[in-house]
Design a protein around this motif. Structure first.
Motif, PDB file in Angstrom:
ATOM      1  N   SER A  89       1.035  -1.075   0.097  1.00 44.09           N
ATOM      2  CA  SER A  89      -0.087   0.128   0.109  1.00 44.09           C
ATOM      3  C   SER A  89       0.977   1.089  -0.230  1.00 44.09           C
ATOM      4  N   VAL A  90       0.070   2.320  -0.509  1.00 41.71           N
ATOM      5  CA  VAL A  90       0.995   3.691  -0.360  1.00 41.71           C
ATOM      6  C   VAL A  90       1.293   3.858   1.008  1.00 41.71           C
ATOM      7  N   GLU A  91       0.176   3.679   1.876  1.00 36.52           N
ATOM      8  CA  GLU A  91       0.232   4.274   3.283  1.00 36.52           C
ATOM      9  C   GLU A  91       1.581   3.309   3.803  1.00 36.52           C
ATOM     10  N   LEU A  92       1.623   2.141   3.621  1.00 37.71           N
ATOM     11  CA  LEU A  92       3.028   1.299   4.112  1.00 37.71           C
ATOM     12  C   LEU A  92       4.186   1.833   3.794  1.00 37.71           C
ATOM     13  N   ALA A  93       4.236   2.105   2.321  1.00 43.13           N
ATOM     14  CA  ALA A  93       5.442   2.666   1.759  1.00 43.13           C
ATOM     15  C   ALA A  93       5.762   4.047   2.526  1.00 43.13           C
ATOM     16  N   GLN A  94       4.905   5.035   2.777  1.00 41.12           N
ATOM     17  CA  GLN A  94       5.115   5.992   3.626  1.00 41.12           C
ATOM     18  C   GLN A  94       5.588   5.811   4.675  1.00 41.12           C
ATOM     19  N   GLU A  95       5.127   4.976   5.703  1.00 40.03           N
ATOM     20  CA  GLU A  95       5.334   4.556   6.870  1.00 40.03           C
ATOM     21  C   GLU A  95       6.796   4.061   6.788  1.00 40.03           C
ATOM     22  N   LEU A  96       7.242   3.218   6.080  1.00 42.44           N
ATOM     23  CA  LEU A  96       8.555   2.676   5.994  1.00 42.44           C
ATOM     24  C   LEU A  96       9.459   3.703   5.613  1.00 42.44           C
ATOM     25  N   ALA A  97       9.285   4.760   4.714  1.00 41.61           N
ATOM     26  CA  ALA A  97      10.130   5.716   4.327  1.00 41.61           C
ATOM     27  C   ALA A  97      10.512   6.440   5.554  1.00 41.61           C
ATOM     28  N   ALA A  98       9.328   6.947   6.049  1.00 44.00           N
ATOM     29  CA  ALA A  98       9.722   7.741   7.368  1.00 44.00           C
ATOM     30  C   ALA A  98      10.424   7.300   8.492  1.00 44.00           C
ATOM     31  N   ARG A  99      10.157   5.580   8.713  1.00 46.46           N
ATOM     32  CA  ARG A  99      11.325   5.090   9.791  1.00 46.46           C
ATOM     33  C   ARG A  99      12.712   5.007   9.463  1.00 46.46           C
ATOM     34  N   HIS A 100      12.877   4.797   8.064  1.00 45.66           N
ATOM     35  CA  HIS A 100      14.422   4.748   7.604  1.00 45.66           C
ATOM     36  C   HIS A 100      15.038   6.220   7.529  1.00 45.66           C
TER      37      HIS A 100
END
Length: 283
Positions: free
Chosen positions: A92-103
């Protein structure tokens, strides 16, 4: 350059095989233990696989699998600063945003890099790779991606751009399958041979890989073994609708196609190849 690879399904195994043949050191982890992949180092846990890793490649089935392996396990927090995470799954777009922020918070780089192509294409190293994220990070890992794919499409600096593009493509594939199934049902109602009809369209006005490949399955009513499961197709259509809703993009056709998938799952067809969506119209 040490690589960790998570997800040894129908796509992951040939991808790892190609990396090993190219001379890369690869540590692998999979939710279900598997055998084979001579030359790979097998890790018992996600965290163990990430020790000393420069590049993490994930090819996990869905959002839930990604969350379990990367976030819930705490493994992602062990990835060293400066490492690059290449997520090649359709998420999902939502999970991609979450992972990018965590990194970003931890000084690592995240590239969304979903792929176009089924297992035989992965085996041949001919995938089309859709990439978005930090461009310098992409240039660092480009030699690795070139082992896996025929072409790399850079779509922008924001990782979810690649995920939205992949979902758009998969929506179009689902639309093509539904169109073929519905059209074949029409001509069969008039006594025209379905196989002849599919051959006609896939060799003339729709002479394209999607129509040829999925069309062959529809024409012959052969939906096993599944190259891409219908249940995963439904997952992608739902993610497409979610992505559209986030940017106020109306997608009435996607809603209809989602409902067709629901019909298929109600008939226990989720494990069949995505082309089995055409069975809705046969019924």
């Amino acid at each position: 350059m040490n690589i960790a690879f998570f997800g040894l399904g129908a796509m992951g195994i040939p991808m790892v095989t190609n990396l090993l043949r190219a001379g890369y050191a690869v540590t692998v982890w999979n939710r279900t233990p598997k055998e084979g992949l001579d030359g790979a180092v097998w890790a018992d846990t996600p965290a163990a696989a990430l020790a000393g890793t420069d590049i993490l490649i994930t090819m996990l089935a869905d959002d839930n699998a990604n969350r379990a392996a990367l976030l819930d396990s705490g493994a992602l927090d062990t990835l060293k600063p400066g490492a690059v995470h290449i997520n090649m799954a359709t998420i999902s777009v939502e999970l991609a945003q979450e992972l990018a922020a965590r990194h970003r918070e931890n000084g690592r780089y995240y590239l969304a890099a979903p792929v176009l192509g089924r297992p035989p294409v992965a085996q041949a190293g001919q995938l089309q790779i859709l990439v978005a994220g930090d461009l310098p990070a992409l240039e660092r890992v480009r030699p690795v991606l070139e082992v896996l794919g025929q072409q790399i499409w850079y779509l922008g600096e924001t990782p979810e751009q690649a995920n939205a593009t992949k979902l758009a493509v998969n929506f179009m594939i689902g639309s093509a399958i539904a169109t073929m199934g519905e059209a074949a049902g029409l001509v069969e109602g008039y006594g025209v041979d379905k196989k002849l009809f599919i051959d006609l369209i896939s060799s003339t006005v729709f002479a394209a890989p999607i129509y040829k490949g999925y069309g062959k399955s529809i024409a012959e009513d052969v939906y096993e073994p599944a190259g891409f499961k219908l249940s995963l197709g439904l997952k992608d259509i739902r993610l497409t609708l979610d992505a559209g809703g986030a940017v106020q993009a109306k997608m009435p056709l996607a809603t209809t196609i989602r409902d067709l998938h629901d019909d298929s799952l109600a008939h226990n067809e989720g494990q069949l190849d995505w082309a089995a969506l055409a069975k809705v119209f046969t019924r």
